[in-house]
Design an enzyme around this catalytic site. Structure first.
Site, PDB file in Angstrom:
ATOM      1  N   GLU A 115       0.842  -1.187   0.000  1.00  0.00           N
ATOM      2  CA  GLU A 115       0.000   0.000   0.000  1.00  0.00           C
ATOM      3  C   GLU A 115       0.877   1.236   0.000  1.00  0.00           C
ATOM      4  O   GLU A 115       2.109   1.159   0.099  1.00  0.00           O
ATOM      5  CB  GLU A 115      -0.951  -0.020   1.208  1.00  0.00           C
ATOM      6  N   HIS A 229      -8.141  10.581   4.181  1.00  0.00           N
ATOM      7  CA  HIS A 229      -7.892   9.544   3.174  1.00  0.00           C
ATOM      8  C   HIS A 229      -8.214  10.125   1.813  1.00  0.00           C
ATOM      9  O   HIS A 229      -9.253  10.761   1.620  1.00  0.00           O
ATOM     10  CB  HIS A 229      -8.757   8.313   3.439  1.00  0.00           C
ATOM     11  N   ARG A 277      -0.160   9.430   2.194  1.00  0.00           N
ATOM     12  CA  ARG A 277      -1.562   9.836   2.141  1.00  0.00           C
ATOM     13  C   ARG A 277      -1.753  11.344   2.089  1.00  0.00           C
ATOM     14  O   ARG A 277      -2.630  11.844   1.393  1.00  0.00           O
ATOM     15  CB  ARG A 277      -2.306   9.280   3.360  1.00  0.00           C
TER      16      ARG A 277
END
Length: 501
Positions: A115, A229, A277
């Site tokens: 990720e 997010h 992020r």
């Protein structure tokens, strides 16, 4: 006190952090009471976690480096060491051996995913709904444990504190609040998503643990670091139908395209869609402003087969994934919270905090993907062990007013609408000094209105409003006091830009 409940350890919250603390304390021989606002598993943040559990995969040095780099080098290295060193044993002992979590497999072993922000594949997952596959068997296991009692649909209203020590909590047990005295109290109440208009958290995430601890005098830290997010379903303007599209989707090859159908992330960061992020979230926000929208292009992968739960959510909302899923940033995680040490101890005696409501130092100014479940597991175990073995000491408890279950719906709705609007507009992804001061003024007034109303009645909803207002004030106060843009705290200074600074 006659009629009061006692427990060796009181755990407030039933996500992975609270469950881990309860299990660890019970294994130390403590009788544990878990109280939770949740009336079903999906009311807890853990149940919503899509990503997975980050592990070391035999390379703790690279894991630590990735955590520190994602935080923009603001995380506490000692806290990161604790996370990394405890990870293998915690995952194996609790998740594999005790709960038998069926992590996805591929080839000769686990199917590790990658990720954003990770330098290699190291994420254990169960399809795209890992949290659900952890929490539900955990709750079932505790339900059958002889030393653990779980009380659903029971909110903690306030901590019972005296002279720097916490003795337990007042619970929302109608018609009046009842005290629970405990040798130690562990806060595991989750996040603050209800403070924002668009969030990936359940609406029960009203910042209860942070607010209760702060009001009792506990130290809080890093409250300005609210992570957004980058890829939540954009949906309606009020955010009511938002759902998370996990970073695992981008890890498998999905691309971000703006309103002009241009892939834009390579222009913002060398890691493109797999950048940290905060970088991706600001880029998505900027491209939405400039081009009218951003969509997640899932054509490079077999979306329906790889992410069936997400595909089903798209179908429910009439979204054709083949045309791209419209996305926008949404409040996701509080990196700060109640300040704790490596065993979850707060600045108040016998009070512990774990999970998202705690500031362990692991995340600094920005959390690395798929570290929240691991952090809750590691600190929950440590706090549970440390919390066991303390004597229960009762003390005087202020009487609560009779509960009023008929809180006018318009009162609560109007206050939450105002709170969420000011937090989204003034304390979101991009902040300004003037906007933060305006937010602080609005939130002070709002909390005053709630306090005035609460002088004549009480209810769980009023406490949730109070907690959300207090938490919002802590966020904007910390943000206003930190003029350094770092990680997920980004301060724009129009006056400096106009002067060419």
């Amino acid at each position: 006190m006659t009629g009061a409940t006692t427990a060796d350890v009181l755990v407030v919250g039933s996500g992975i952090a609270g469950c881990s603390a309860a299990l660890a304390a019970a294994r130390e021989g403590a009788d544990v009471l878990v109280v939770t606002k949740a009336s079903r598993p999906e009311d807890a943040n853990t149940d919503w976690a899509q990503g997975g559990v980050a592990t070391t995969r035999g390379d703790p040095a690279s894991f630590k480096r990735d955590v520190l780099a994602a935080s923009d080098w603001t995380a506490d290295p000692d806290a990161v060491d604790t996370l990394v060193e405890d990870a293998p044993a915690a995952v194996h002992d609790v998740l594999v051996e005790t709960l038998g979590v069926p992590f996805d497999e591929g080839g000769a072993g686990y199917d590790f995913a990658r990720e954003a922000g990770h330098s290699r594949e190291r994420i254990l997952h169960v399809d795209a709904s890992t949290g659900r596959h952890l929490l539900r068997p955990f709750l079932d296991y505790l339900d059958g444990h002889g030393r653990v009692t779980v009380r659903d649909d029971t909110a903690a209203l306030d901590l019972i504190a005296s002279e720097g020590r916490v003795h337990g909590a007042l619970l929302d047990t109608r018609p009046t609040g009842d005290p629970v005295f405990a040798g130690a109290t562990v806060l595991a109440t989750g996040g603050i998503g209800a403070c924002y208009r668009r969030s990936t958290n359940p609406q029960a995430a009203t910042g209860d643990g942070v607010a209760m601890a702060a009001l009792a005098g506990a130290d809080v830290a890093d409250m300005e670091y609210v992570q957004f997010h980058p890829t939540a379903y954009a949906g309606d303007g009020d955010g009511s139908d938002t759902f998370l599209l996990s970073e695992a989707v981008r890890g498998e090859g999905a691309l971000l395209r703006n309103g002009a159908d241009e892939r834009f992330m390579p222009a913002y960061h060398e890691d493109a869609e797999l950048a940290p992020r905060d970088v991706v979230a600001r880029a998505v926000a900027a491209e939405r402003d400039a081009t009218g929208g951003v969509r997640l292009d899932v054509e490079p992968l077999d979306f329906a087969a790889d992410f069936p739960d997400l595909a089903a959510k798209c179908e429910e909302r009439g979204v054709d994934p083949a045309a791209g899923v419209p996305v926008a940033p949404a409040q996701h995680f509080l990196c700060g919270g109640v300040a704790v040490d490596d065993r979850g101890r707060t600045s108040l005696d016998r009070l512990f905090a774990v999970g998202e409501c705690a500031r362990t130092g692991v995340h600094g100014a920005n959390r690395l993907a798929s570290t929240s479940l691991l952090e809750g597991l590691v600190w929950g175990r440590r706090a549970g062990r440390a919390a066991a073995g303390n004597d229960v000491v009762e003390c005087d408890v202020p009487a609560l007013r009779d509960s009023d279950p008929d809180l006018p719906e318009r009162f609560a709705a109007e206050k939450f609408t105002r709170l969420r609007r000011v937090m989204a507009e003034r304390a979101g992804i991009r902040r300004t000094p003037d906007g933060l001061e305006r937010a602080r003024a609005v939130l002070r007034r709002l909390k005053g209105e709630v306090d005035a109303y609460a002088r004549t009645r009480t209810s769980r909803e009023l406490y949730e409003l109070r907690n959300a207002a207090v938490t919002g004030l802590l966020v904007v106060r910390a943000a206003a006091g930190n003029d350094e843009s770092v990680g997920c705290h980004w301060v724009e200074r129009p006056d400096a830009a106009a002067a060419g600074d």
